[in-house]
Design an enzyme around this catalytic site. Sequence first.
Site, short mmCIF file in Angstrom:
data_model
loop_
_atom_site.label_atom_id
_atom_site.label_comp_id
_atom_site.label_asym_id
_atom_site.label_seq_id
_atom_site.Cartn_x
_atom_site.Cartn_y
_atom_site.Cartn_z
N ASP A 256 0.82 -1.20 0.00
CA ASP A 256 0.00 0.00 0.00
C ASP A 256 0.86 1.26 0.00
OD1 ASP A 256 -2.66 1.41 0.55
OD2 ASP A 256 -1.50 2.03 2.30
N GLU A 291 1.28 0.06 -4.90
CA GLU A 291 0.47 1.24 -5.15
C GLU A 291 1.41 2.43 -5.01
OE1 GLU A 291 -3.45 3.60 -3.41
OE2 GLU A 291 -2.08 2.58 -2.04
#
Length: 589
Positions: A256, A291
Amino acid sequence: MQFGPVISDRGVVFRLWAPLLDSVRLKLEDQEPRPMRQLADGWHEVEVAGVGAGALYRFVLPEGLQVPDPASRFQPHDVHGFSEVVDLTDHYWKAETWPGRPWEETVLYELHVGTFTEEGTFLAAIGRLDHLARLGVTAIQLMPVADFPGRYGWDYDGVLPYAPDGSYGRPEYLMALIDAAHERGISVFLDVVYNHFGPDGNYLPLYAPLFTDRHKTPWGKGIDYDGAMARPMREFVIQNAIYWITVFRLDGLRLDAVHAINDDSEEHLLLELARRVRAAAGVRHVHLIVENEENDSDLLKRMSDGKTGLFTAQWNDDIHHTLHIAATGERFGYYADYADNGEALARSLAEGFVFQGQHMPYRGENRGKSTSELPPTALVSFIQNHDQIGNRAMGDRIIAAQPVHVIKSMAAVYLLAPQIPMLFMGEEWGARDAFPYFCDLNEELNEMVRKGRREELSRLPGFDTDDLLDPTAPSTFEMAKLDWSAVTDPHCADMRDFYASLLAIRHKKIVPLLAGMRRGEIVAGSDFSAVAADWSLASGGRLCLRANLGEETIAMDPMTDGAEAIFGLDASSGSNLSPWSVCWSVSRE
């Protein structure tokens, strides 16, 4: 593994890295606290004979506060309670020899364990794997499962990264889900968060130098990955990644917001993590996804033979944004920077990033790097995910406001494109269940979340924050649960069959073309809704897309001369493409 309890024939060794403290005691549930021996480099350790799996324990700080193990393997009573000693070494794996799947075969399916089924558990999810296998999904990607405070949450504010959240089930049940997926030929990926810790239940700063003022993140101070005492924290997260890959036999991780991981070390944390995870995985097919809001293509560089170096792929928001604009006409916020670029839609499909170093007005700075050396499979494409749905005021899916034929056209584009596609749970049958943001913290933090959401969303046109859902209410969580009874509705069944037919074409026609495929190129046109893009094949020839994602007929030949049609949606007339038509073909040279 340096972190967490170690079980032996004699008992259990308990360890805690607490360099800020001179003394720490161990508290077993039914015994008085006992002192731990202070070792070098800030470690405290004690071996307890006669205990084993199932023992409950906490660490007692000098002033009496009892805290869980930051590397706890399971928290039966949530993040503030006792940690449980868990032995996972003797788990029986049915798919013992599962090698994983090559990346080119991947069709991802993102799901939230707590809302994927009514029960919201690892074991309940097993009952839906056959549905995914029939659909053509080859990999599920679980939103984070690290133990978080409260009864429900998105889990990007987890605080105990080694412990699957108890609301989903025991660690052994997660293993059972992974094993059941492997039996059906489905890989399992896990979303992990190494850029921050949640605000409730994170006791690390009380005894270890977790944060630093040298780096800032959207959540406050950055984690200290590069200071004089940073090595144990680096090991804590790197070994966590290795733990998931080796002990749980996961097939990959999605990291993330890696742009928020600040590290000035000679070898950045991300690079060391990827290098060591790949070494630990051995010959298995293991894939690492990032990401990255900065669109830093350097992380995705391939080796001289074209194989993956460290990171396999990145979520590509640009494809989502351009397809979303075409479908909805929304142009507020960051969408405006794409809507004003006539080639943005075609570029996102052909090249991946729309911004490859150019100035992005919404950010007020240049964004991205060139994708010229990347294959299409270095990017993951989607029209929905947890962020793009849940960060809307009402958590509404795109199908809630758009005609079915528009959704089908977008699906026909991104599911057959050479990028790796990712569906969001329920998308395949046109689920209209909202997926709003939800969490369950203490009341002070709940109010901060409510206020923050109102302020953030009030800046977006078209959203009435007076009607904003309360993200902390149980009803908000409940409304996010998938209604599986809808699958048998004729309209939903039609959409499901359409998605299944597209994925069948992908596996049969597109996947064999992906090895050695180079970045695509825009063939012609600067009309936003008109897409003409080609990808050169390693064996010669081209994969060709001609699409009209707009409401007006456009002048464009649906196929080049001598091309083999792979897929066609809606009618074309001569050299014109009708609205919302999509044509895929292969031209052999």
